[in-house]
Design a protein around this motif. Structure first.
Motif, PDB file in Angstrom:
ATOM      1  N   GLU A   3      23.830  64.647  36.004  1.00 45.93           N
ATOM      2  CA  GLU A   3      23.187  65.836  35.435  1.00 45.93           C
ATOM      3  C   GLU A   3      21.955  66.191  36.275  1.00 45.93           C
ATOM      4  O   GLU A   3      21.020  65.413  36.383  1.00 45.93           O
ATOM      5  N   PRO A   4      21.924  67.401  36.869  1.00 44.32           N
ATOM      6  CA  PRO A   4      20.807  67.754  37.765  1.00 44.32           C
ATOM      7  C   PRO A   4      19.508  68.101  37.049  1.00 44.32           C
ATOM      8  O   PRO A   4      18.445  68.071  37.663  1.00 44.32           O
ATOM      9  N   HIS A   5      19.552  68.434  35.772  1.00 43.10           N
ATOM     10  CA  HIS A   5      18.356  68.895  35.067  1.00 43.10           C
ATOM     11  C   HIS A   5      17.779  67.799  34.177  1.00 43.10           C
ATOM     12  O   HIS A   5      18.512  67.110  33.447  1.00 43.10           O
ATOM     13  N   ARG A   6      16.468  67.648  34.213  1.00 40.52           N
ATOM     14  CA  ARG A   6      15.783  66.605  33.455  1.00 40.52           C
ATOM     15  C   ARG A   6      16.037  66.741  31.960  1.00 40.52           C
ATOM     16  O   ARG A   6      16.251  65.746  31.260  1.00 40.52           O
ATOM     17  N   GLU A   7      16.015  67.982  31.451  1.00 40.20           N
ATOM     18  CA  GLU A   7      16.235  68.202  30.017  1.00 40.20           C
ATOM     19  C   GLU A   7      17.632  67.758  29.601  1.00 40.20           C
ATOM     20  O   GLU A   7      17.831  67.181  28.534  1.00 40.20           O
ATOM     21  N   GLY A   8      18.605  68.041  30.470  1.00 39.34           N
ATOM     22  CA  GLY A   8      19.971  67.622  30.169  1.00 39.34           C
ATOM     23  C   GLY A   8      20.112  66.119  30.144  1.00 39.34           C
ATOM     24  O   GLY A   8      20.793  65.560  29.264  1.00 39.34           O
ATOM     25  N   ARG A   9      19.468  65.453  31.090  1.00 40.08           N
ATOM     26  CA  ARG A   9      19.518  63.979  31.104  1.00 40.08           C
ATOM     27  C   ARG A   9      18.840  63.399  29.865  1.00 40.08           C
ATOM     28  O   ARG A   9      19.315  62.417  29.289  1.00 40.08           O
ATOM     29  N   ALA A  10      17.727  64.015  29.458  1.00 39.71           N
ATOM     30  CA  ALA A  10      17.020  63.532  28.267  1.00 39.71           C
ATOM     31  C   ALA A  10      17.917  63.600  27.037  1.00 39.71           C
ATOM     32  O   ALA A  10      17.933  62.680  26.215  1.00 39.71           O
ATOM     33  N   GLY A  11      18.697  64.685  26.917  1.00 33.97           N
ATOM     34  CA  GLY A  11      19.610  64.822  25.788  1.00 33.97           C
ATOM     35  C   GLY A  11      20.688  63.750  25.788  1.00 33.97           C
ATOM     36  O   GLY A  11      21.015  63.177  24.735  1.00 33.97           O
ATOM     37  N   LEU A  12      21.229  63.453  26.978  1.00 34.15           N
ATOM     38  CA  LEU A  12      22.272  62.433  27.084  1.00 34.15           C
ATOM     39  C   LEU A  12      21.715  61.036  26.774  1.00 34.15           C
ATOM     40  O   LEU A  12      22.354  60.233  26.070  1.00 34.15           O
ATOM     41  N   LEU A  13      20.515  60.745  27.276  1.00 35.01           N
ATOM     42  CA  LEU A  13      19.903  59.445  27.008  1.00 35.01           C
ATOM     43  C   LEU A  13      19.527  59.308  25.542  1.00 35.01           C
ATOM     44  O   LEU A  13      19.590  58.210  24.966  1.00 35.01           O
ATOM     45  N   GLN A  14      19.157  60.420  24.918  1.00 37.10           N
ATOM     46  CA  GLN A  14      18.826  60.362  23.499  1.00 37.10           C
ATOM     47  C   GLN A  14      20.081  60.115  22.661  1.00 37.10           C
ATOM     48  O   GLN A  14      20.013  59.473  21.596  1.00 37.10           O
ATOM     49  N   SER A  15      21.224  60.599  23.134  1.00 35.10           N
ATOM     50  CA  SER A  15      22.488  60.323  22.440  1.00 35.10           C
ATOM     51  C   SER A  15      22.787  58.829  22.446  1.00 35.10           C
ATOM     52  O   SER A  15      23.251  58.259  21.446  1.00 35.10           O
ATOM     53  N   ILE A  16      22.518  58.171  23.572  1.00 33.07           N
ATOM     54  CA  ILE A  16      22.697  56.721  23.648  1.00 33.07           C
ATOM     55  C   ILE A  16      21.766  56.028  22.658  1.00 33.07           C
ATOM     56  O   ILE A  16      22.159  55.099  21.936  1.00 33.07           O
ATOM     57  N   ASN A  71       6.341  57.451  35.036  1.00 38.77           N
ATOM     58  CA  ASN A  71       7.064  58.485  35.785  1.00 38.77           C
ATOM     59  C   ASN A  71       8.530  58.141  35.981  1.00 38.77           C
ATOM     60  O   ASN A  71       9.366  59.033  36.169  1.00 38.77           O
ATOM     61  N   ASN A  72       8.845  56.848  35.970  1.00 39.59           N
ATOM     62  CA  ASN A  72      10.214  56.401  36.231  1.00 39.59           C
ATOM     63  C   ASN A  72      10.963  56.032  34.958  1.00 39.59           C
ATOM     64  O   ASN A  72      11.867  55.206  34.978  1.00 39.59           O
ATOM     65  N   GLU A  73      10.600  56.650  33.850  1.00 40.70           N
ATOM     66  CA  GLU A  73      11.185  56.226  32.580  1.00 40.70           C
ATOM     67  C   GLU A  73      12.693  56.442  32.536  1.00 40.70           C
ATOM     68  O   GLU A  73      13.409  55.650  31.903  1.00 40.70           O
ATOM     69  N   GLU A  74      13.209  57.471  33.193  1.00 42.72           N
ATOM     70  CA  GLU A  74      14.666  57.676  33.196  1.00 42.72           C
ATOM     71  C   GLU A  74      15.366  56.503  33.872  1.00 42.72           C
ATOM     72  O   GLU A  74      16.361  55.974  33.365  1.00 42.72           O
ATOM     73  N   LEU A  75      14.851  56.088  35.037  1.00 45.47           N
ATOM     74  CA  LEU A  75      15.430  54.944  35.737  1.00 45.47           C
ATOM     75  C   LEU A  75      15.325  53.680  34.899  1.00 45.47           C
ATOM     76  O   LEU A  75      16.257  52.879  34.825  1.00 45.47           O
ATOM     77  N   ARG A  76      14.182  53.499  34.254  1.00 46.61           N
ATOM     78  CA  ARG A  76      13.971  52.303  33.451  1.00 46.61           C
ATOM     79  C   ARG A  76      14.908  52.276  32.229  1.00 46.61           C
ATOM     80  O   ARG A  76      15.432  51.228  31.857  1.00 46.61           O
ATOM     81  N   LEU A  77      15.100  53.423  31.610  1.00 46.95           N
ATOM     82  CA  LEU A  77      16.000  53.482  30.459  1.00 46.95           C
ATOM     83  C   LEU A  77      17.433  53.167  30.865  1.00 46.95           C
ATOM     84  O   LEU A  77      18.137  52.412  30.183  1.00 46.95           O
ATOM     85  N   ILE A  78      17.863  53.745  31.968  1.00 49.10           N
ATOM     86  CA  ILE A  78      19.224  53.475  32.434  1.00 49.10           C
ATOM     87  C   ILE A  78      19.362  51.992  32.784  1.00 49.10           C
ATOM     88  O   ILE A  78      20.389  51.360  32.490  1.00 49.10           O
ATOM     89  N   ASP A  79      18.326  51.424  33.398  1.00 50.64           N
ATOM     90  CA  ASP A  79      18.347  50.001  33.712  1.00 50.64           C
ATOM     91  C   ASP A  79      18.481  49.169  32.440  1.00 50.64           C
ATOM     92  O   ASP A  79      19.252  48.200  32.386  1.00 50.64           O
ATOM     93  N   LEU A  80      17.736  49.556  31.385  1.00 53.20           N
ATOM     94  CA  LEU A  80      17.825  48.847  30.104  1.00 53.20           C
ATOM     95  C   LEU A  80      19.222  48.953  29.514  1.00 53.20           C
ATOM     96  O   LEU A  80      19.806  47.938  29.083  1.00 53.20           O
ATOM     97  N   TYR A  81      19.773  50.151  29.478  1.00 51.28           N
ATOM     98  CA  TYR A  81      21.086  50.345  28.849  1.00 51.28           C
ATOM     99  C   TYR A  81      22.190  49.640  29.623  1.00 51.28           C
ATOM    100  O   TYR A  81      23.143  49.122  29.036  1.00 51.28           O
TER     101      TYR A  81
END
Length: 592
Positions: free
Chosen positions: A533-546, A498-508
């Motif tokens: 970015e307030p929307h999950r889909e938008g954050r996913a796109g930005l993290l995928q760019s990284i 559930n916390n994959e966004e936080l974990r990815l940012i922590d990794l990067y």
């Protein structure tokens, strides 16, 4: 049990004497074997004689020999002592008893079969009340139950049983829900978050939860010298204002759309403000929370959780949960019976057992990966060499060497679907490595001891391709520090839950320490945009760019993904999963 230990010691001191064989013996020889006085040796022999373990016929007078006859074999006594140690919750002592080379394998098999049958669900009547216990085996020892410093999924899961956070993440609706806080609000700038606490919530020590406890919990995280997961979020906290005993406001330096998500993690599990007292280490030994279970016993072998009757969301159905560290459990597969467990994490069922077992649908995935350390001077600074070694990490070959029905080839953290890895011709891989300019320089691959098997598999694949590579193993705390940056390649794992966004940012953010300047700047810009970015889909796109940038620069290589599975017997009711895809002990009950 102490008398039994004396018997075992005495029996092993005279291995040449057979069972039920009469042997002339002098008292001083027995006293020497037991390392005691003649008087104590006489008392011990009488007690053993009364137990029926041996016959002792003392003879008085100079030159007369007494007669000793062993009745009970030492191996049988050892098993009895080991079982008694298990009943006393001394698992380490029991395993040490059974680790005697003189014990035949058949008796070791008997003990391990008995031990595995000791696990699972049990129920007994006590004073006309039913007392339900679940014993759960662990292959990994528990290092700490301090929510601020846990390193492994098992520890984090237990923290979720002992503690609570202000809010909880609902995995089905993908929304934040009230928990210790019944409501919250953010100001217009999204930098001030006000939480309103429920009344009457009790800690395990009987004290009532207040806003001061929340402030103490967060300030402890902020001022800790230990680098821990999501530390970057805590560093964004500018101030914590306690408005009244049930209300507080947390002010951030800048907007963070994942702040509420962070406040739902086990890292922010609330501890009482007086948790430390005069002894900071006391909390580590006996942590106190508000969760559905309280810790009543913990050592290197066993962790015991008892239901907390005053839990604010209702008492657990189970009365006790015992978690036993069995270090060689994987090697004991032949002793294991499915019925003795009832609940199994990440286990492949035999076909004949599937009819009476069910699988919980799980969303979590563990992903193993390798990052390239460009901070270190060496061959990987050369883009051509880096690309050649990156390509030489053959995913297809790794999957062949690994065993597991839930393992798949991965090439993304965001898109968690299996991919078909390319077929690599070994001769072409070797030629490409040669053309890159790689001249056989030694490469260091660093990881923690828990991932040694993965590191050795990567080492095997790269050596076959012609790379000179050594594996360096560090403790978790050493890996968090600067020592890992002495290596060329870093192997680690990420839990995508559930916390994959936080974990990815922590990794990067961690990877930024060993990226080249241009890539580091790119990652920083996209991380900043993702957090606003307030929307999950938008954050996913930005993290995928990284992700794409790190792949194109050949500094992040995926090894494999592993989907998490929990199997449970049809007699188990109330199964639900927490954010880490572990069964929540509070809701479990058993149908007789």
């Amino acid at each position: 049990m102490k008398l039994a230990s004396h018997y075992i010691r005495l029996r092993e001191h005279f291995p040449h004497v057979g069972d039920r064989q009469e042997q002339d013996m002098q008292l001083e020889d027995i006293a020497a074997a037991l390392n005691c006085t003649h008087r104590n040796a006489t008392l011990l022999l009488k007690k053993m004689h009364d137990q029926g373990w041996l016959h002792w016929l003392p003879q008085r007078g100079r030159g007369k020999q007494s007669v000793l006859q062993f009745i009970v074999p030492a191996e049988e006594m050892i098993i009895g002592v080991a079982k008694e140690l298990v009943e006393r919750k001394d698992l380490r002592g029991a395993l040490e008893q059974m680790n005697v080379s003189s014990i035949p394998d058949s008796l070791k098999d008997h003990f391990h079969s008995w031990l595995n049958g000791y696990f699972g669900y049990s129920s007994e009547l006590r004073d006309s009340k039913r007392y339900d216990t679940l014993r759960f085996p662990l292959t990994q020892a528990i290092q700490t139950l301090d929510p601020a410093f846990t390193n492994f999924t098992t520890e984090a899961h237990l923290v979720n049983q002992l503690f609570d956070s202000l809010v909880r993440y609902n995995r089905l609706t993908q929304t934040i829900e009230p928990h210790l806080a019944h409501a919250w609000e953010a100001d217009r700038t999204r930098t001030a978050w006000t939480f309103y606490l429920r009344k009457g919530i009790l800690f395990h020590n009987g004290k009532e939860l207040s806003a001061e406890d929340i402030r103490f919990t967060l300030e402890r995280l902020k001022h800790s010298a230990i680098r821990s997961l999501y530390r970057w979020v805590v560093q964004q906290i500018e101030a914590i204002e306690v408005i009244d005993p049930l209300t507080l406001t947390i002010r951030l330096q800048e907007p963070n759309e994942l702040f509420l998500q962070f406040m739902s993690t086990h890292r922010t599990a609330v501890i009482p403000k007086d948790a430390y007292g005069d002894d900071p280490a006391a909390f580590v030994r006996a942590p106190v929370g508000t969760g559905p279970f309280k810790l009543t016993f913990l050592d290197e072998s066993i962790c015991v959780l008892d239901a907390f009757p005053s839990y604010f969301q209702g008492r657990a159905h189970l009365d006790r949960v015992e978690l036993w560290h069995v270090p060689d459990m994987q090697a004991q597969e032949k002793y294991r019976t499915l019925e003795s467990f009832q609940i199994i994490h990440n286990y492949r069922l035999p076909d004949e057992a599937e009819s009476s077992w069910q699988q919980v649908q799980q969303q979590g995935t563990t992903c193993k990966f390798v990052t390239f350390n460009l901070l270190k001077q060496g061959p990987l600074k050369d883009p051509a060499v880096r690309e050649a070694i990156y390509t030489a990490i053959d995913q297809r070959k790794l999957l062949e060497l690994l065993d597991g029905d839930a393992i798949y080839a991965a090439d993304s953290f965001i898109r968690q679907t299996a991919v078909e890895p390319p077929k690599l011709e070994l001769s072409l891989v070797r030629e490409r490595l040669k053309q890159s300019g790689y001249a056989g320089e030694r490469i260091k691959l660093c990881t923690i001891s828990h991932y040694e098997r993965d590191a050795l598999l990567v080492q095997s694949v790269l050596r076959e391709a012609g790379v000179s590579i050594d594996v360096v193993l560090l403790s978790v705390e050493e890996f968090k520090g600067e020592r890992r940056l002495e290596a060329d390649l870093l192997l680690f794992s990420m839990m995508l839950d559930n916390n994959e966004e936080l974990r990815l940012i922590d990794l990067y953010k961690s990877m930024q320490h060993h990226l080249e300047p241009a890539c580091k700047t790119y990652v920083e810009q996209f991380l900043h945009a993702a957090l606003q970015e307030p929307h999950r889909e938008g954050r996913a796109g930005l993290l995928q760019s990284i992700e794409r940038r790190l792949r194109s620069d050949h500094v992040l290589q995926w090894l494999y993904g592993k989907r998490l599975k929990t199997m449970y017997h049809s007699s188990v009711k109330g199964i639900s999963l927490d954010s880490l895809d572990w069964v929540q002990f509070k809701n479990i009950w058993y149908k007789p």
